[in-house]
Scaffold this motif. Structure first.
Motif, short mmCIF file in Angstrom:
data_model
loop_
_atom_site.label_atom_id
_atom_site.label_comp_id
_atom_site.label_asym_id
_atom_site.label_seq_id
_atom_site.Cartn_x
_atom_site.Cartn_y
_atom_site.Cartn_z
N GLN A 26 3.42 -0.26 -12.22
CA GLN A 26 2.54 0.39 -11.26
C GLN A 26 1.22 0.81 -11.89
O GLN A 26 1.12 1.00 -13.12
CB GLN A 26 3.21 1.62 -10.64
N SER A 29 -4.55 2.30 -7.45
CA SER A 29 -5.36 1.25 -6.83
C SER A 29 -6.70 1.12 -7.54
O SER A 29 -7.34 2.11 -7.88
CB SER A 29 -5.60 1.58 -5.35
N TRP A 31 -9.27 -0.36 -6.19
CA TRP A 31 -10.30 -0.60 -5.16
C TRP A 31 -11.56 0.22 -5.41
O TRP A 31 -12.68 -0.29 -5.31
CB TRP A 31 -9.71 -0.28 -3.78
N ALA A 54 -3.89 5.25 -3.06
CA ALA A 54 -2.92 4.16 -3.04
C ALA A 54 -2.46 3.79 -4.45
O ALA A 54 -3.19 3.97 -5.43
CB ALA A 54 -3.52 2.94 -2.35
N ASP A 56 -0.75 0.58 -6.75
CA ASP A 56 -0.44 -0.84 -6.82
C ASP A 56 0.87 -1.02 -7.57
O ASP A 56 1.03 -0.52 -8.68
CB ASP A 56 -1.54 -1.60 -7.58
N ARG A 75 0.19 -2.74 -2.35
CA ARG A 75 -0.75 -1.61 -2.42
C ARG A 75 -0.37 -0.67 -1.28
O ARG A 75 -0.43 -1.05 -0.10
CB ARG A 75 -2.19 -2.10 -2.28
N SER A 84 0.40 0.29 3.91
CA SER A 84 1.06 -0.49 2.86
C SER A 84 0.83 -1.97 3.16
O SER A 84 0.93 -2.40 4.31
CB SER A 84 2.56 -0.18 2.84
#
Length: 283
Positions: A26, A29, A31, A54, A56, A75, A84
């Motif tokens: 994990q 995120s 982004w 979030a 990943d 994600r 999700s």
């Protein structure tokens, strides 16, 4: 190499238990940590998760290829099932770890802007091999964005971060979509799929682009039990019709590959006729 693309089912994905400390598979995120130009074209699809909270989660290898591996990545926002999504994560290897090297004909007309990077690639140094892997990832990213924006049926490109591209995971119901060569369409479905293929190739020709490695092995089919939809994948070698001297030969091969499969499947398609129909849209 194992290919899990046709055997994965959504039910195979583990239930993710979020904890204060993330598991080995994990990460938070990425982004928000990437540049805006490294994100997919707007408007963003409704299924896209952009929340900073979030996580990943790598769900495991989907396909091991000759130059890149594709994994499934979830994600999700912890404790919020509505936010999700499962995506495909394509990760390019450095050139010293690839199982083959693409024909240099694909890179004719491409330029590396940074002179230091150009020298490093020419020397085949460790840094140069990393640069080259990034160039192939960037080439596929740019191709996906261009094709998706033009309406060509390709996976939605979510983001690029170094040599990793996150993109839409193409599913068929609750399982991964099969490749075209794995399907047995009916006669009406064959006609529909061929029409979609021809339209996609003609759109690419209008953009002055050729897939360059098109075959029944890098096209997916969704909705095969109802109204099938063709999706084109694996586009890092996309070539320019005007600047690449091998583009016509690549396009001819693409047309021959696809015409051969459709003919064997029961729909008579002439590769040279398809080539003419595609080229008619190039100029």
């Amino acid at each position: 190499m194992p290919n899990l693309l046709s055997s994965f089912s959504w039910s195979d994905a583990p239930n993710t238990a979020y904890r204060d400390t993330l598991a080995d598979n994990q990460r938070w995120s990425t982004w928000d940590s990437i540049e805006r130009l490294c994100r997919g074209p707007e408007p963003w699809p409704d299924w896209l998760v952009t929340a900073a909270a979030a996580v990943d989660t790598d769900l495991g290898l989907l396909k091991s290829g000759k130059e890149a591996d594709v994994s499934l990545l979830e994600r999700a926002v912890p404790d919020d099932p509505a936010r999700s999504v499962v995506m495909a994560a394509k990760r390019y290897r450095s050139t010293d770890r690839r199982l083959f090297h693409r024909d240099t004909g694909y890179t004719e007309g491409r330029r590396i802007r940074n002179s230091r990077d150009t020298r490093a690639v020419a020397r085949k140094s460790s840094y140069g091999r990393t640069v080259e892997a990034g160039l192939w990832a960037r080439a596929e990213w740019n191709a996906l964005v261009t094709l998706y924006t033009a309406g060509v049926p390709v996976p939605y490109p979510v983001q690029i971060d170094g040599t990793e591209i996150l993109m839409e995971f193409i599913s068929d119901g609750d399982a991964a979509a099969p490749r075209l060569h794995q399907t047995r369409p009916s006669a009406p479905q064959l006609e529909l799929l061929f029409a979609q293929l021809r339209d996609a190739m003609q759109t690419m020709a209008r953009l002055g682009l050729v897939h360059g490695d098109l075959s029944p092995y890098n096209t997916l089919v969704t909705g095969i039990d109802d109204e099938p939809r063709l999706v084109i994948i694996d586009v890092p070698q996309l070539v320019d019709l005007a600047s690449n001297p091998y583009a016509f030969d690549f396009l001819h091969r693409d047309c021959t590959n696809m015409a051969t499969w459709f003919t064997r499947a029961g729909l008579a398609v002439d590769g040279d006729d398809l080539l003419g129909e595609v080229l008619a849209h190039a100029w």
